[in-house]
Motif scaffolding. Structure first.
Motif, PDB file in Angstrom:
ATOM      1  N   TRP A 195       0.791  -1.243  -0.006  1.00 23.94           N
ATOM      2  CA  TRP A 195      -0.070  -0.071  -0.077  1.00 23.94           C
ATOM      3  C   TRP A 195       0.977   1.365  -0.050  1.00 23.94           C
ATOM      4  O   TRP A 195       0.489   2.305  -0.739  1.00 23.94           O
ATOM      5  CB  TRP A 195      -0.860  -0.061   1.147  1.00 23.94           C
ATOM      6  CG  TRP A 195      -2.269  -0.713   0.993  1.00 23.94           C
ATOM      7  CD1 TRP A 195      -2.642  -1.890   1.704  1.00 23.94           C
ATOM      8  CD2 TRP A 195      -3.372  -0.589   0.188  1.00 23.94           C
ATOM      9  NE1 TRP A 195      -3.677  -2.482   1.122  1.00 23.94           N
ATOM     10  CE2 TRP A 195      -4.248  -1.335   0.221  1.00 23.94           C
ATOM     11  CE3 TRP A 195      -3.410   0.416  -0.766  1.00 23.94           C
ATOM     12  CZ2 TRP A 195      -5.359  -1.675  -0.429  1.00 23.94           C
ATOM     13  CZ3 TRP A 195      -4.762   0.549  -1.537  1.00 23.94           C
ATOM     14  CH2 TRP A 195      -5.535  -0.467  -1.457  1.00 23.94           C
ATOM     15  N   ASP A 196       1.929   1.192   0.498  1.00 22.65           N
ATOM     16  CA  ASP A 196       2.812   2.234   0.732  1.00 22.65           C
ATOM     17  C   ASP A 196       3.398   2.604  -0.702  1.00 22.65           C
ATOM     18  O   ASP A 196       3.414   3.744  -1.138  1.00 22.65           O
ATOM     19  CB  ASP A 196       4.034   2.091   1.714  1.00 22.65           C
ATOM     20  CG  ASP A 196       3.666   2.335   3.307  1.00 22.65           C
ATOM     21  OD1 ASP A 196       2.814   2.828   3.392  1.00 22.65           O
ATOM     22  OD2 ASP A 196       4.510   1.868   4.016  1.00 22.65           O
ATOM     23  N   LEU A 197       3.665   1.704  -1.531  1.00 25.33           N
ATOM     24  CA  LEU A 197       4.181   1.660  -2.779  1.00 25.33           C
ATOM     25  C   LEU A 197       3.080   2.178  -3.508  1.00 25.33           C
ATOM     26  O   LEU A 197       3.484   2.999  -4.944  1.00 25.33           O
ATOM     27  CB  LEU A 197       4.696   0.445  -3.358  1.00 25.33           C
ATOM     28  CG  LEU A 197       6.098   0.091  -2.482  1.00 25.33           C
ATOM     29  CD1 LEU A 197       6.220  -1.703  -2.882  1.00 25.33           C
ATOM     30  CD2 LEU A 197       7.272   0.694  -2.737  1.00 25.33           C
ATOM     31  N   PHE A 198       2.032   1.786  -3.313  1.00 24.42           N
ATOM     32  CA  PHE A 198       0.718   2.235  -4.141  1.00 24.42           C
ATOM     33  C   PHE A 198       0.593   3.671  -4.037  1.00 24.42           C
ATOM     34  O   PHE A 198       0.477   4.410  -5.025  1.00 24.42           O
ATOM     35  CB  PHE A 198      -0.608   1.655  -3.606  1.00 24.42           C
ATOM     36  CG  PHE A 198      -1.806   1.786  -4.159  1.00 24.42           C
ATOM     37  CD1 PHE A 198      -2.393   1.514  -5.447  1.00 24.42           C
ATOM     38  CD2 PHE A 198      -2.677   2.999  -3.606  1.00 24.42           C
ATOM     39  CE1 PHE A 198      -3.493   1.824  -5.952  1.00 24.42           C
ATOM     40  CE2 PHE A 198      -3.855   3.350  -4.447  1.00 24.42           C
ATOM     41  CZ  PHE A 198      -4.063   2.639  -5.583  1.00 24.42           C
ATOM     42  N   ALA A 199       0.653   4.151  -2.844  1.00 20.69           N
ATOM     43  CA  ALA A 199       0.583   5.788  -2.609  1.00 20.69           C
ATOM     44  C   ALA A 199       1.713   6.341  -3.345  1.00 20.69           C
ATOM     45  O   ALA A 199       1.595   7.551  -3.811  1.00 20.69           O
ATOM     46  CB  ALA A 199       0.569   6.090  -1.246  1.00 20.69           C
ATOM     47  N   LEU A 200       2.927   5.786  -3.144  1.00 19.02           N
ATOM     48  CA  LEU A 200       4.383   6.522  -3.825  1.00 19.02           C
ATOM     49  C   LEU A 200       3.900   6.287  -5.297  1.00 19.02           C
ATOM     50  O   LEU A 200       4.440   7.615  -5.996  1.00 19.02           O
ATOM     51  CB  LEU A 200       5.445   5.579  -3.465  1.00 19.02           C
ATOM     52  CG  LEU A 200       5.730   6.022  -1.785  1.00 19.02           C
ATOM     53  CD1 LEU A 200       6.745   4.923  -1.503  1.00 19.02           C
ATOM     54  CD2 LEU A 200       6.710   7.260  -2.024  1.00 19.02           C
ATOM     55  N   ARG A 201       3.448   5.462  -5.742  1.00 16.38           N
ATOM     56  CA  ARG A 201       3.419   5.487  -7.423  1.00 16.38           C
ATOM     57  C   ARG A 201       2.174   6.585  -7.991  1.00 16.38           C
ATOM     58  O   ARG A 201       2.539   7.254  -8.774  1.00 16.38           O
ATOM     59  CB  ARG A 201       2.823   3.815  -7.816  1.00 16.38           C
ATOM     60  CG  ARG A 201       2.531   4.112  -9.368  1.00 16.38           C
ATOM     61  CD  ARG A 201       1.707   2.915  -9.579  1.00 16.38           C
ATOM     62  NE  ARG A 201       0.429   3.282  -9.232  1.00 16.38           N
ATOM     63  CZ  ARG A 201      -0.845   2.687  -9.815  1.00 16.38           C
ATOM     64  NH1 ARG A 201      -0.714   1.387 -10.342  1.00 16.38           N
ATOM     65  NH2 ARG A 201      -1.965   2.832  -9.320  1.00 16.38           N
ATOM     66  N   ASN A 202       1.281   6.645  -6.918  1.00 20.46           N
ATOM     67  CA  ASN A 202       0.069   7.502  -7.428  1.00 20.46           C
ATOM     68  C   ASN A 202       0.617   9.106  -7.203  1.00 20.46           C
ATOM     69  O   ASN A 202       0.320  10.002  -8.012  1.00 20.46           O
ATOM     70  CB  ASN A 202      -0.909   7.276  -6.734  1.00 20.46           C
ATOM     71  CG  ASN A 202      -1.926   6.053  -7.127  1.00 20.46           C
ATOM     72  OD1 ASN A 202      -1.488   5.539  -8.134  1.00 20.46           O
ATOM     73  ND2 ASN A 202      -2.613   5.605  -6.124  1.00 20.46           N
TER      74      ASN A 202
END
Length: 308
Positions: A256-263
């Motif tokens: 999820w942290d990577l999801f936020a970072l990607r977005n």
């Protein structure tokens, strides 16, 4: 009536009528923070009360969405505004608008004790996510909205170091159980009275999504605010307090942290006006980019370590 020219008279008249047949707007003040909507505090009498008017760009569906979310929240134990009126087409206000009660307190993104503030942020988010799922019917899908919002902001969701990992596992994230999701849960969208968190505001983007979406977005904000050392500790304090209050774990937190970072990969530097508007004028676009990059590296390292 200070700042009155910024709000059309027709909008003030509409707002007053929502309060009472004899009510008149006595004072108008622009509220800081946020770039999506023009937000004003209106003092109205009789009866003597304070309300918040938020006006959005033409044809923006946000007021109608926010009205539906506020009905689902039902005040959130006095921590969310109450819906007073909505003008979804801008027929009265000249632009789509929503009128709500005022939640006491003010924004504060410069806490004296960042970890204590983060723990209160976590507990408040758990309260949001505890809203009964039966009330989520008809609310927008925030997983789909996250991709759309990134594309509208000029993002490509296949860019950035986190993108390949997220692309390979995004469907797994989307299948997780849904909760009422704020969608922009960061330090600037909560209010404080002293050290007490008094409210959560700006519900125009809310909908349904797995709990990790809000958790990871707030963790990213805390890292951006407090830097790569303190920020990581503050983000972890927020996460621990959230899980304690929610009485559940956030599945796939690193992902999820990577999801936020990607977005946020391309748009993170454009958030600077939001931080400056709330007093963090010490931050620069270079700071935000460097902190985003460092958090990405740390979470990718955690991801690879967890799979080894």
């Amino acid at each position: 009536m200070s700042d009155a020219p910024a709000v059309p008279q027709a909008a003030l008249t509409w707002a007053a009528r929502a309060v009472g047949p004899r009510a008149r707007v006595r004072h108008v003040r622009r509220l800081p923070g946020g770039t999506h909507a023009a937000t004003h505090l209106l003092r109205i009498a009789p009866p003597k009360t304070e309300v918040v008017l938020r006006r959005f760009p033409p044809r923006d569906p946000a007021p109608a969405r926010e009205a539906a979310v506020l009905r689902a929240l039902d005040g959130l134990d006095a921590r969310a505004p109450r819906l007073l009126a909505v003008d979804p087409a801008g027929r009265h206000c000249g632009a789509p608008a929503v009128l709500t009660s005022r939640v006491p307190g003010g924004a504060d993104i410069r806490p004296a004790d960042p970890e204590a503030a983060a723990r209160r942020l976590g507990a408040a988010l758990a309260l949001v996510h505890a809203v009964p799922r039966a009330r989520l019917s008809g609310l927008r899908d925030c997983m789909a909205a996250a991709r759309f919002s990134a594309q509208r902001a000029g993002e490509r969701t296949d860019e950035g170091p986190a993108a390949p990992v997220v692309a390979a596992h995004e469907e797994r994230l989307a299948r997780q159980p849904r909760v009422l999701t704020h969608f922009d849960y960061w330090s600037g969208n909560v209010l404080w009275e002293g050290s007490a968190l008094s409210g959560v505001v700006d519900w125009s983007g809310a909908g349904s999504a797995p709990r990790g979406l809000d958790v990871s977005w707030c963790r990213l904000d805390l890292v951006l605010l407090h830097g790569p050392v303190l920020g990581h500790a503050v983000a972890d304090a927020f996460h621990a307090a959230y899980e304690s209050a929610a009485r559940t774990e956030v599945s796939d937190l690193v992902l999820w942290d990577l999801f936020a970072l990607r977005n946020a990969y391309r748009s993170v530097t454009t958030w600077l006006p939001n931080y400056h508007g709330l007093g963090r004028t010490d931050l620069t676009g270079e700071d935000l980019r460097a902190r985003h990059t460092a958090w990405t590296a740390a979470r990718l390292h955690a991801w690879r370590k967890g799979r080894s």
